[in-house]
Scaffold this motif. Structure first.
Motif, mmCIF file in Angstrom:
data_model
loop_
_atom_site.group_PDB
_atom_site.id
_atom_site.type_symbol
_atom_site.label_atom_id
_atom_site.label_comp_id
_atom_site.label_asym_id
_atom_site.label_seq_id
_atom_site.Cartn_x
_atom_site.Cartn_y
_atom_site.Cartn_z
ATOM 1 N N GLU A 200 69.166 1.268 58.904
ATOM 2 C CA GLU A 200 69.208 2.481 59.293
ATOM 3 C C GLU A 200 68.981 2.670 60.741
ATOM 4 O O GLU A 200 69.615 3.754 61.258
ATOM 5 C CB GLU A 200 67.829 2.873 58.570
ATOM 6 N N ASN B 295 71.922 4.978 61.960
ATOM 7 C CA ASN B 295 71.512 6.111 62.610
ATOM 8 C C ASN B 295 71.855 6.343 64.106
ATOM 9 O O ASN B 295 71.902 7.598 64.561
ATOM 10 C CB ASN B 295 69.814 6.323 62.296
ATOM 11 N N TRP C 299 76.646 9.831 57.096
ATOM 12 C CA TRP C 299 76.380 9.207 56.066
ATOM 13 C C TRP C 299 77.319 9.612 54.839
ATOM 14 O O TRP C 299 77.488 8.679 53.815
ATOM 15 C CB TRP C 299 74.876 9.085 55.363
ATOM 16 N N GLN D 59 77.121 5.912 53.047
ATOM 17 C CA GLN D 59 75.948 5.611 52.217
ATOM 18 C C GLN D 59 76.333 4.436 51.376
ATOM 19 O O GLN D 59 75.450 3.460 51.032
ATOM 20 C CB GLN D 59 75.690 6.938 51.718
ATOM 21 N N LEU E 183 69.868 6.592 51.726
ATOM 22 C CA LEU E 183 69.591 5.688 53.226
ATOM 23 C C LEU E 183 69.577 6.867 54.315
ATOM 24 O O LEU E 183 70.484 7.872 54.103
ATOM 25 C CB LEU E 183 70.642 4.543 53.383
ATOM 26 N N GLY E 184 68.972 6.548 55.378
ATOM 27 C CA GLY E 184 69.097 7.086 56.679
ATOM 28 C C GLY E 184 67.677 7.619 57.079
ATOM 29 O O GLY E 184 67.346 7.627 58.200
#
Length: 365
Positions: A77, A81, A97, A107, A360-361
């Motif tokens: 991440e 990110n 994502w 993702q 995720l993220g």
């Protein structure tokens, strides 16, 4: 008057009738009860979904839950990110994502990357232990130091989300160090002829020219107005003046006054091989004729004027990088073959039903 026919007013009372419940009212009460029950069930299910341990992976019966993969998720991440932030700065409106490559979203690809890395880590560590590997004192100390630094660099929100302690991180990083050492030992055991690989790469093709340049832009202004000949001559004069002042300065990157807001001359390091297409062709052409330490006259490029200083006209850095990359590619191919043979000796099960639901993220950030 017949007394039996007398009716005395006020002495008679209406008989109270039992209240009848409306059928529609009964139905409403029933629906409310059903809705309330469903609400309780749904709340319970959501709470259970959020709180129960999510089994993601099983290796030879050993279970790995989502929380066990927190460190690996955090690493991914943080990296992705950062890329997402860069895309946003570049003006992309679609979520990074959700971007697709060959029909697969970021993702999805990162999820696959994380779980595969987790499997490899577990298998290599298990194999290392099976072959008598133990963490060295240096690895333990390095892991402890790294764990401490990781926590120091985490925000309070991250610490709360991950729940990491220094001891937990130290254990994770220590196992990782042992697994990496075992992997490197496998690679080192391969009979790979580095010199044969080196001989197959053309040294002249990757001959690198390293230069330092002063530069002024001659591009049109923000309103599209082209510079006049007089303006260009002023810029050229400023460029020549700066180069003259720095001719005895070894490092041109430190020659300019960074606090001068009116400075029109800028610094550029241009390091290239013949096949590079990312630099100004006129600058490259001129540089390839220059000797080490030589300073050029003004070179007119597509977007401005340059003065070039040749630092090294026969650097082998790019060639060595190419050799290292070629050797690493062969090593990775051989390791993938070896890893496959290891993988086939384990029973690995991925709980896709749970893992595919993970978004995720923002799990650890």
């Amino acid at each position: 008057m017949n007394s039996t026919k007398k009716v005395v007013k006020g002495n008679t009372k209406a008989k109270k009738q039992p209240k009848k419940q409306d059928a529609g009212s009964k139905k409403g009460v029933f629906l409310v009860a059903i809705f309330g029950a469903l609400l309780v069930l749904m709340s319970g299910y959501i709470a259970w979904e959020n709180l129960h341990p999510k089994l993601i992976l099983t290796v030879n019966g050993e279970k790995t839950y989502l929380e066990d993969m927190t460190y690996r998720i955090m690493q991914s991440e943080q990296m992705h990110n950062s890329i997402a932030s860069l895309y946003q700065q570049m003006g992309y409106t679609q979520s990074y994502w959700d971007m697709e490559n060959n029909g697969v979203t970021t993702q999805q690809s990162v999820r696959e990357e994380i779980v595969n890395n987790e499997i490899e880590q577990q298998l290599l560590y298990a194999e290392a232990v099976k072959n008598g590997y133990e963490a060295t004192e240096e690895e333990r100390e390095a892991a402890k130091t790294s764990a401490k630094e990781t926590l120091e660099n985490m925000s309070d929100a991250q610490k709360k989300k991950t729940g990491f302690t220094e001891d937990e991180l130290t254990e994770i990083l220590t196992k990782e160090a042992v697994a990496l050492r075992y992997k490197q030992d496998i690679i080192d055991s391969f009979d790979i002829n580095d010199e044969e690989i080196r001989a197959g790469i053309d040294k002249e093709q990757y001959r690198e020219y390293k230069t330092q340049c002063f530069y002024v832009s001659t591009k049109a202004d923000e309103e599209g107005n082209e510079l006049t000949s007089a303006q260009k001559e002023e810029l050229k004069a400023a460029l020549i003046k700066e180069a003259e002042a720095a001719k005895n300065t070894e490092d041109w990157s430190k020659a300019l006054d960074s606090e001068d807001e009116e400075q029109v001359v800028s610094y550029r390091a241009i390091n290239f091989i013949k096949e590079d297409e990312s630099y100004d062709a006129a600058v490259m052409k001129k540089a390839m004729t220059m000797g080490n330490g030589e300073i050029s006259d003004v070179v007119e490029g597509e977007d401005g004027y340059y003065i070039v200083k040749m630092i090294d006209n026969n650097s082998t850095d790019r060639y060595e990088e190419e050799v290292a990359d070629a050797i690493e590619e062969v090593e990775n191919q051989r390791f993938d073959e070896e890893y496959l043979s290891i993988y086939e000796t384990y029973e690995v099960k991925i709980n896709s039903k749970e893992w595919d639901k993970v978004e995720l993220g923002n799990l650890t950030m």
